[in-house]
Design an enzyme around this catalytic site. Structure first.
Site, PDB file in Angstrom:
ATOM      1  N   GLU A 289       0.819  -1.205   0.000  1.00  0.00           N
ATOM      2  CA  GLU A 289       0.000   0.000   0.000  1.00  0.00           C
ATOM      3  C   GLU A 289       0.862   1.269   0.000  1.00  0.00           C
ATOM      4  O   GLU A 289       0.713   2.141   0.854  1.00  0.00           O
ATOM      5  CB  GLU A 289      -0.974  -0.011   1.191  1.00  0.00           C
ATOM      6  CG  GLU A 289      -1.923  -1.200   1.142  1.00  0.00           C
ATOM      7  CD  GLU A 289      -2.976  -1.229   2.224  1.00  0.00           C
ATOM      8  OE1 GLU A 289      -2.704  -0.747   3.333  1.00  0.00           O
ATOM      9  OE2 GLU A 289      -4.079  -1.751   1.952  1.00  0.00           O
ATOM     10  N   ASP A 368      -8.573  -9.069   3.602  1.00  0.00           N
ATOM     11  CA  ASP A 368      -8.387  -8.010   4.586  1.00  0.00           C
ATOM     12  C   ASP A 368      -9.485  -7.981   5.637  1.00  0.00           C
ATOM     13  O   ASP A 368     -10.309  -7.075   5.630  1.00  0.00           O
ATOM     14  CB  ASP A 368      -8.327  -6.661   3.849  1.00  0.00           C
ATOM     15  CG  ASP A 368      -7.731  -5.572   4.724  1.00  0.00           C
ATOM     16  OD1 ASP A 368      -7.232  -5.897   5.812  1.00  0.00           O
ATOM     17  OD2 ASP A 368      -7.766  -4.407   4.306  1.00  0.00           O
ATOM     18  N   GLU A 396     -12.798  -2.827  11.713  1.00  0.00           N
ATOM     19  CA  GLU A 396     -12.788  -2.033  10.486  1.00  0.00           C
ATOM     20  C   GLU A 396     -13.917  -2.419   9.532  1.00  0.00           C
ATOM     21  O   GLU A 396     -14.635  -1.563   9.026  1.00  0.00           O
ATOM     22  CB  GLU A 396     -11.426  -2.202   9.797  1.00  0.00           C
ATOM     23  CG  GLU A 396     -11.341  -1.470   8.467  1.00  0.00           C
ATOM     24  CD  GLU A 396      -9.960  -1.558   7.841  1.00  0.00           C
ATOM     25  OE1 GLU A 396      -9.070  -2.222   8.397  1.00  0.00           O
ATOM     26  OE2 GLU A 396      -9.784  -0.953   6.763  1.00  0.00           O
TER      27      GLU A 396
HETATM   28  O1  GCW Z   1      -6.976  -3.202   6.601  1.00  0.00           O
HETATM   29  C1  GCW Z   1      -6.203  -2.367   5.800  1.00  0.00           C
HETATM   30  C2  GCW Z   1      -6.522  -1.010   6.286  1.00  0.00           C
HETATM   31  C3  GCW Z   1      -5.357  -0.064   6.312  1.00  0.00           C
HETATM   32  C4  GCW Z   1      -4.180  -0.768   6.972  1.00  0.00           C
HETATM   33  C5  GCW Z   1      -3.825  -1.985   6.126  1.00  0.00           C
HETATM   34  C6  GCW Z   1      -2.707  -2.822   6.738  1.00  0.00           C
HETATM   35  C7  GCW Z   1      -2.537   0.124   8.446  1.00  0.00           C
HETATM   36  O2  GCW Z   1      -7.582  -0.493   5.536  1.00  0.00           O
HETATM   37  O3  GCW Z   1      -5.754   1.063   7.027  1.00  0.00           O
HETATM   38  O4  GCW Z   1      -3.072   0.061   7.173  1.00  0.00           O
HETATM   39  O5  GCW Z   1      -4.924  -2.834   6.000  1.00  0.00           O
HETATM   40  O6  GCW Z   1      -3.030  -3.815   7.364  1.00  0.00           O
HETATM   41  O7  GCW Z   1      -1.551  -2.488   6.574  1.00  0.00           O
END
Ligand code: GCW
Length: 682
Positions: A289, A368, A396
Site C-alpha cells: 500500500e 483483509d 474495520e
Molecule cells: O486493513 C487495511 C486497512 C489499512 C491498513 C492496512 C494494513 C494500516 O484499511 O488502514 O493500514 O490494511 O493492514 O496495513
C-alpha cells in the site's frame, strides 16, 4: 457509577454469603522485589480489596497464617518452595504458573519460574475469585500456548488512530508521546491480565514524525513507555519505516545489500538497545500500500528483513515482517491478477531464506479482515520460516464498534482450520504456536480496538473482543462461550439472567452482522476509504479495485484452478478439492471461490438470490432483537453502561435496515428476480 473504564478488572464486590470462604485470609506473603512481582502484589491487594472489602498487609513471612503467597521457585518465599514439588516446577515454562491451595493452612500459593509468570498467576486467581469459582482445592498448572501474544497499535503521533473507533490515541498527542502515562499503565494492566506479553505502539504505516522514534529526539520518551509496559511483563516493539536510512539517516539509498545501509541499521539497533535494553524488535510493513520496501532496489523480502534481523540479533531482538503485500491498483480488465493470491505468491518462494529471528506476520485471511474469508493458505505453507497470525480486533469491516460483532468465534474457526500442511493434525493453531514445525518464534498479533474513550472500545461490548483475543492467544482451546462468560461476569457482574442474555447476544452477533452485509463470502461492498456502511459497487469501480463481478447474470469471483485465478490451488489436499468444486464449496464461501448465476442452488436448498433476500430481512430482525434483549437488562447493569450500549444497538438496528435495503434493491435490479416471499424491496 460504572463507566466501563475498569473493563474486566471492575472487581465487583463479592456477595456476603460467598465472602465467607475468604474470611480467614490475613495477608500477602512475598519476598521478592522484582518489578513485575511488585506489580503482582499491588494487583492482588487491589483486587482483593475491591472484591472482598479487606486490606491485606504484605509481609515476608506468614507460615503460620492463612495467606496469599506468591513468588518464583527458589526465590526466597518458603511457602512457595514448600508447596510445589519438583514435578510441578519442571512443568512450568517461562511465563507459566502454578496455583495451589495449601491443604494444611488453606493458604493460596502462586509459584512461577519468572516474575511475569507470578503476575499471570495473580490475574488468574483474581479471575477465579471474580467469576465466583471455588478456591478451596486449587491445583492449577498453566502455561501460555503461544510464545508471542502481541498487540499492534495503529496509532499516529498526531493522536489519530488508523482504523480506530474509540476516540484518540492514549499514547500520543500533538506530535509528542503523552507525558502523563497513567492511562498507558491502565492499558498495560488490561493487556497483562488477559495474558498478552508484547505491544508495538505505533502504526505500521510509519509516517514522517514516527520515523524519528528511532532518534534521540523521541527515544527517551519511547523508553518511558517501555518502562510502563515492563512493569506488567510486556515487551515494547516499534513499527519502523523501511526507508529510515534515507529519511533520517542522510543516506541516498535504503538498499538492503548496501554495506552503508546495513551499518546504519546496526548502529541504530545499538542506540535503541542502549535506551531500552529489553526492546522487543521491529514490526515492518514494506512494499505494501505504497509504503517503501526492498522492491525499489530489486531486492526481495528476505533481503529486506534479514538486514534488519542481523542488526537486532546481537540483542536478542526480532523482526516481524508483514505479508500484507499485494497490488492495490489492479485493473478490472486484468482477470489474472488476484489480490487473494498475493501473499502466498510473494512469500512462499522465499521459504528457507529468512533468518531465525525473522517472523512473518500473516493476516488470518487472504484479503483483509472481512466478515467472512477463507483462511490464508500461506499459514503453514512455509515450513522453514517462523510465522505468526494477525487478527484485527478493531472492527474495520465488522461494524466499527457501532455494530456488535463478537469476533472470538470467527478467530476460533480460523485457529481450528485443518490445513493438511503436514498431513492430518496441521491446524492453524498448531502452526502459529510453533509446534507443527518446531519454530523458534511464533504466535499471535492483532490490531487493537482501543482509544481514549472512557470505556476504551467505544461500544462497551467490544471489550469482549480485546479480552477474548488475549485469552485465546494464551490458550486457543478455550471456547468462545467460556471466554464470553468470563468477560461478562468480570465486566458486568454475575447476575445469571444478565450472563445468559449477554452471552446470547455476543454469540449471535457475528452471524447477524454477516447476514445483513455482503453475502456468501464475497466481502467488501462497503464505502471505499472509511469502510463503513453499504456501497455494493464502491470497490467495484474504485482504483483500489477489489471485485465481486456482479452483473445481470450472476456474481462471485472465479478463483478456481480450472477456469479462474488459480487461488484455490494454494490450498493443500482436500481443501483444494473442496474449494475448487462449485458443488463442494461451503455456502458461506461460495462467492469467494466461484462465479455463479443468481439461480444457483446452495446446499441450504435456497437459490443465491433468495438467500440474499432472506438473510438480509432476517439480519435486520435479529439486529432488532438485540435491542430488545438488552432493554430487558435495564436495572441489572449500571445506568450509564446500559444507556451507552442501548444507543449503539439502536443505531445498529437502523443501519442494518440501510444495508438490507441497499443490498436487496441492488440484486433485485441486477437479477430481475423477485423475492419469493413478496417482501418490500425498493
Ligand atoms: O486493513 C487495511 C486497512 C489499512 C491498513 C492496512 C494494513 C494500516 O484499511 O488502514 O493500514 O490494511 O493492514 O496495513
Amino acid at each position: 457509577q460504572q463507566t466501563g473504564y475498569q473493563a474486566w478488572l471492575e472487581y465487583h464486590p463479592i456477595a456476603l454469603n460467598q465472602v465467607e470462604q475468604y474470611a480467614g485470609y490475613s495477608g500477602i506473603v512475598c519476598t521478592e522485589k522484582e518489578e513485575a512481582i511488585q506489580t503482582a502484589v499491588q494487583e492482588l491487594s487491589r483486587g482483593i480489596s475491591k472484591m472482598l472489602g479487606k486490606e491485606l498487609a504484605v509481609s515476608g513471612n506468614g507460615e503460620d497464617k492463612v495467606v496469599f503467597a506468591l513468588g518464583t521457585f527458589g526465590g526466597g518465599n518458603a511457602l512457595v518452595d514448600r508447596t510445589f514439588d519438583e514435578g510441578t516446577r519442571s512443568a512450568i515454562k517461562a511465563e507459566g504458573f502454578a496455583i495451589k491451595t495449601d491443604q494444611a493452612s488453606g493458604s493460596l500459593v502462586i509459584g512461577a519460574s519468572s516474575a511475569s509468570g507470578v503476575l499471570y498467576g495473580v490475574f488468574h486467581l483474581l479471575r477465579l475469585i471474580s467469576t465466583h469459582q471455588s478456591v478451596n482445592k486449587l491445583d492449577i498448572i498453566e502455561n501460555p500456548v503461544n510464545m508471542l501474544r502481541m498487540i499492534n497499535q495503529w496509532d499516529n503521533i498526531d493522536g489519530s488512530i488508523e482504523r480506530g473507533y474509540a476516540g484518540k490515541s492514549i499514547f500520543f498527542e500533538n506530535n509528542r508521546i503523552t507525558t502523563d502515562l497513567t492511562r498507558v499503565r491502565d492499558y498495560a494492566r488490561l493487556l497483562a491480565s488477559s495474558g498478552l506479553n508484547a505491544i508495538s505502539i505505533n502504526n505500521v504505516n510509519v509516517h514522517h514524525w514516527e520515523t524519528k522514534f528511532l532518534t534521540e529526539e523521541y527515544l527517551p520518551d519511547v523508553a518511558r513507555v517501555a518502562g510502563v509496559f515492563r512493569s506488567y511483563g510486556i515487551k515494547l516493539f516499534l513499527s519502523v519505516n523501511y526507508a529510515s536510512p534515507l529519511e533520517i539517516g542522510g543516506l541516498s539509498t535504503a538498499d538492503p545489500l548496501d554495506p552503508a545501509v546495513r551499518e546504519w541499521w546496526r548502529v541504530k539497533a545499538a542506540e535503541v538497545y542502549a535506551a531500552i535494553p529489553d526492546f522487543g524488535g521491529f514490526l515492518v510493513k514494506a512494499d505494501s500500500e505504497n509504503r517503501p520496501g526492498p522492491f525499489t532496489y530489486d531486492r526481495d523480502h528476505a533481503d529486506g528483513s534479514n538486514m534488519l534481523a542481523e542488526a537486532l540479533k546481537p540483542y536478542g531482538g526480532i523482526v516481524i515482517w508483514r505479508c500484507f503485500v499485494y497490488n492495490c491498483k489492479q485493473d478490472w480488465r486484468d482477470r489474472a491478477t488476484d489480490r487473494a493470491r498475493a501473499a502466498y505468491d510473494h512469500f512462499k518462494p522465499l521459504d528457507g531464506r529468512f533468518m531465525d529471528n525473522v517472523i512473518l506476520q500473516v493476516k488470518n485471511g487472504p484479503m483483509d479482515f472481512q466478515v467472512r474469508e477463507p483462511v490464508s493458505p500461506l499459514i503453514g505453507a512455509m515450513e522453514a520460516t517462523n510465522q505468526m497470525i494477525e487478527f484485527q480486533i478493531t472492527q474495520e469491516y465488522t461494524g466499527q464498534q457501532r455494530h456488535l460483532c463478537y469476533l472470538v468465534p470467527q478467530w476460533k474457526e480460523v485457529l481450528d482450520f485443518e490445513t493438511y500442511a503436514k498431513g492430518d493434525g496441521s491446524s492453524i493453531k498448531r502452526i502459529v504456536d510453533g509446534s507443527l514445525y518446531g519454530n523458534r518464534f511464533s504466535g499471535f498479533a492483532a490490531v487493537s480496538n482501543i482509544g481514549n474513550d472512557t470505556n476504551w472500545t467505544g461500544h462497551l461490548l467490544a471489550q469482549a473482543n480485546l479480552y477474548g483475543y488475549g485469552r485465546l492467544a494464551w490458550n486457543p482451546e478455550l471456547s468462545a462461550e467460556e471466554i464470553a462468560e468470563e468477560w461478562i461476569r468480570m465486566a458486568l457482574g454475575g447476575d445469571e439472567k444478565l450472563v445468559s442474555v449477554v452471552m446470547g447476544m455476543l454469540m449471535d452477533s457475528w452471524s447477524i452482522y454477516e447476514a445483513y452485509t455482503s453475502p456468501l463470502g464475497v466481502g467488501w461492498m462497503v464505502n471505499p476509504d472509511h469502510h463503513y456502511g453499504p456501497n455494493v459497487d464502491g470497490y467495484e469501480y474504485s482504483k483500489w479495485g477489489t471485485y465481486h463481478f456482479a452483473d445481470c447474470h450472476g456474481i462471485g469471483v472465479d478463483r478456481t484452478k480450472a477456469a479462474g485465478t488459480g487461488y484455490a490451488a494454494q490450498y493443500k489436499g482436500k481443501n483444494y478439492e473442496t474449494y475448487e468444486s462449485v458443488e463442494n464449496c461451503p455456502d458461506e464461501l461460495l462467492l469467494f471461490f466461484h462465479h455463479v448465476p443468481y439461480t444457483h442452488v446452495l446446499h441450504s436448498g435456497q437459490t443465491v438470490i433468495q438467500h440474499i433476500y432472506n438473510t438480509h430481512f432476517e439480519g435486520v430482525e435479529r439486529a432488532e432483537q438485540l435491542v430488545a434483549k438488552w432493554a430487558s437488562l435495564e436495572g441489572s447493569v449500571g445506568e450509564l453502561v446500559h444507556k451507552q450500549v442501548a444507543d449503539r444497538l439502536a443505531e445498529q438496528a437502523t443501519h442494518a435496515q440501510e444495508w438490507r435495503d441497499m443490498i436487496n434493491t441492488y440484486f433485485y435490479r441486477k437479477s430481475g428476480i423477485a423475492d419469493a416471499l413478496g417482501r418490500k424491496i425498493y
